[in-house]
Design an enzyme around this catalytic site. Structure first.
Site, PDB file in Angstrom:
ATOM      1  N   GLY A  82      35.687 -52.416   4.847  1.00 44.04           N
ATOM      2  CA  GLY A  82      35.267 -52.871   6.163  1.00 44.04           C
ATOM      3  C   GLY A  82      33.940 -53.601   6.186  1.00 44.04           C
ATOM      4  O   GLY A  82      32.930 -53.081   5.739  1.00 44.04           O
ATOM      5  N   THR A 102      48.344 -59.426   4.928  1.00 46.12           N
ATOM      6  CA  THR A 102      49.607 -59.987   5.388  1.00 46.12           C
ATOM      7  C   THR A 102      49.489 -61.492   5.602  1.00 46.12           C
ATOM      8  O   THR A 102      48.527 -61.968   6.196  1.00 46.12           O
ATOM      9  CB  THR A 102      50.049 -59.318   6.700  1.00 46.12           C
ATOM     10  OG1 THR A 102      50.121 -57.909   6.484  1.00 46.12           O
ATOM     11  CG2 THR A 102      51.398 -59.825   7.155  1.00 46.12           C
ATOM     12  N   CYS A 161      48.515 -49.703   9.164  1.00 47.58           N
ATOM     13  CA  CYS A 161      48.921 -50.947   9.832  1.00 47.58           C
ATOM     14  C   CYS A 161      48.922 -50.760  11.351  1.00 47.58           C
ATOM     15  O   CYS A 161      49.595 -49.858  11.870  1.00 47.58           O
ATOM     16  CB  CYS A 161      50.302 -51.378   9.367  1.00 47.58           C
ATOM     17  SG  CYS A 161      50.917 -52.868  10.179  1.00 47.58           S
TER      18      CYS A 161
END
Length: 590
Positions: A437, A251, A334
């Site tokens: 990750g 984002t 999210c």
């Protein structure tokens, strides 16, 4: 050595450096010092935004209520004058834009440089006299020029976005979504059959007492529909998600210029920033801008977010039929409060009935348009549910699943649990599972792949923001240590791509500056390997206070956003009067 600290070689340590991490960072540029402590985005379960504790909820993840700078003084020139005086006059009654060309040019200020990147690469700059590099492509009479020969089709390097015709259809509710209704009905039928089977198994009812056919008792896969709808259905091959390096949908910072940089460094698959389904269906231009794709993105997807299966499937349908996309991804990970509280994002991990309808119907849109899902381990740190959801999502028809090894509660703190990612990946029968990750070096990549052999591919997010050449390092199987000059040229390339994407007029320059500064809030965390005592760098380690090998390297390592603004001024000229900046993401949390 104390964990969580990246130790620097003694010769590069500053005199005031101590054994612990830096305690403060200036995150505001508004003429006043606005310091705050480094804090983790989430702490104990009682402090992480759920209602199981008594402590006051802390705002994490984003700097909310930050000032947004808007300067419209130079962006209102009437389009009839964009190419200079002497063209067709303005025919719009009561046109509210500026028609005094000389006054506009005088107010615009001096050019930022002698070369316009857009004109130099395409042969024509659509911003005309409003361009901040206009002298490079205007003649003695001030008219905008085109290079010879100029091919408008060849100069078009991006696609998608929304056309005015589609925007009108969406806003007038004139788009045909009958196919979505059919797919939702099929998905509901399959869901009801699954529930009957579960109830039958629970109550041990004999098969002859249950009024369903054999076919109905096997609700595996999506709501099957063989209609080859969509303009890309005939030409697009099914994507192989195995053994790929995937750039995470990010984002704000995962914009098109940044994705171009990552493609140049070897990213295999890219995905646009998360787009919310409702604004897409309302035809909002700023949301459709997130679907734009550069020609270098050979495998490109769009990530959608929503809380209603009808709305999400409609958004997927209109994207499939009107945009050039290779896959559509559903965000059910999210952690943002606003999205979660409305039932979207990671909230869908506990709304399995809604999730099932969404995945089944979207996966059935086309067998040539893969539908993927990106999830976290769960909502709470002490209750992982991905191992239960992942096999179900595969049954429902998902082409691939990305698993981020943290819960919503953990946000981006704590180390990603790759052992759990492996546990989940091992349960998938045929569906690729992409692990995500904490990968910021080639060594991290090798270590995680060894921990999770059933993982098909790896997705990289913050690691790519901190050092976008991570993809190159993995493919070449060795570290790359760019000099400060090379890193500065990387910023220059990003600015050029930004001017091409957002425009080279004042508004485009300031948009490019804002996104550059947002990216710099991650870039400053890169620590050159030659300065580290024990490389490679780990993503959750904060460095001791140090200086670089030259002035530029020291400036680039600063956590003070005033220094980030200095870097932007070297590339995009002085900031406007009254400019202020606070990064959107609290990227200084380690």
């Amino acid at each position: 050595m104390e964990p969580g600290i990246c130790y620097i070689k003694p010769e590069y340590l500053l005199a005031e450096a101590n054994s612990g991490p830096n305690s403060e960072v200036n995150v505001s540029v508004d003429g006043a010092s606005n310091k705050r402590k480094h804090a983790e985005d989430a702490g104990s379960p009682n402090e992480s935004g759920n209602k199981r504790g008594n402590k006051k909820e802390r705002k994490r993840g984003q700097n909310k209520n930050r000032p947004v700078f808007k300067d419209e003084r130079y962006s209102h020139l009437c389009h009839s004058l964009i190419d200079g005086a002497g063209g067709p006059p303005c025919t719009v009654p009561n046109c509210r834009y500026v028609h005094d060309l000389e006054a506009f040019v005088a107010a615009k200020g001096v050019d930022l440089g002698d070369v316009c990147y857009v004109y130099a690469t395409k042969g024509y700059c659509g911003r005309g006299v409003t361009c901040r590099f206009a002298k490079a492509h205007t003649d003695a009479q001030g008219r905008n020029m085109k290079a010879e020969p100029y091919d408008e089709q060849a100069a078009q390097t991006t696609c998608n976005g929304i056309s005015s015709e589609l925007q009108v259809r969406l806003r007038k509710h004139d788009y045909d979504f009958s196919r979505t209704k059919e797919l939702i009905k099929q998905a509901e039928k399959l869901r009801d059959v699954r529930k009957q089977q579960e109830q039958q198994k629970k109550e041990e009812i004999p098969d002859d007492k249950l009024a369903v056919t054999t076919a109905e008792r096997t609700p595996i896969g999506s709501a099957i529909d063989d209609n080859p709808n969509g303009r890309d259905a005939q030409r697009k091959p099914v994507i192989d998600f195995r053994e790929k390096l995937v750039l995470s949908p990010l984002t704000t910072v995962g914009n098109l210029p940044f994705r171009r940089i990552c493609k140049e460094f070897g990213a295999d698959i890219t995905c646009g920033e998360m787009a919310c389904a409702v604004p897409l269906l309302k035809g909002l231009g700023q949301e459709w801008a997130l679907t734009k794709r550069h020609e270098s993105e050979d495998i490109f997807g769009v990530q959608v977010c929503g809380n209603n299966p009808n709305v999400i499937t409609q958004a997927a349908e209109v994207l499939h039929e009107t945009a050039r996309v290779d896959y559509i991804d559903l965000n059910i990970g999210c952690p943002i409060d606003l999205i979660y509280q409305q039932g979207g994002g990671s909230a869908l991990m506990r709304r399995t009935n809604i999730l099932e309808l969404t995945v089944r119907s979207c996966a059935a849109l086309s067998d040539r348009l893969p539908f993927t899902v990106k999830m976290r381990t769960g909502i709470y740190a002490d209750k992982s549910v991905a191992h239960e959801l992942l096999p179900l999502v595969e049954q429902w028809g998902a082409a691939a699943v990305t698993l981020h090894g943290r819960s919503r509660e953990q946000r981006y703190t704590r180390q990603a649990n790759w052992a759990y990612i492996e546990q989940c990946a091992a349960q998938a029968r045929h569906m690729p599972v992409i692990g995500n990750g904490d990968i910021i070096s080639y060594e991290d990549y090798v270590e995680r792949r060894a921990l999770a052999p059933h993982v098909s591919s790896v997705m990289i997010g913050r690691g790519a923001l901190i050092k976008p050449w991570i993809f190159q390092e993995i493919k070449q199987q060795k570290a790359w240590a760019p000099t400060s000059t090379q890193r500065f040229e990387l910023l220059r390339r990003y600015c050029n791509y930004g001017l091409e994407h957002w425009g080279s007029d004042t508004k485009g320059v300031e948009n490019t500056r804002r996104f550059l500064l947002e990216w710099q809030s991650f870039l400053y965390r890169y620590i050159p390997e030659e300065l580290q005592l024990s490389p490679p760098q780990k993503i959750n380690e904060r460095p001791q206070k140090y200086r670089g090998r030259d002035e530029m390297e020291t400036l680039m390592s600063s956590g003070n956003s005033a220094d980030w603004v200095k870097l932007s001024e070297m590339l995009l000229g002085p900031v406007p009067e009254g400019f202020s900046f606070v990064p959107k993401h609290k990227a200084n949390a380690f």
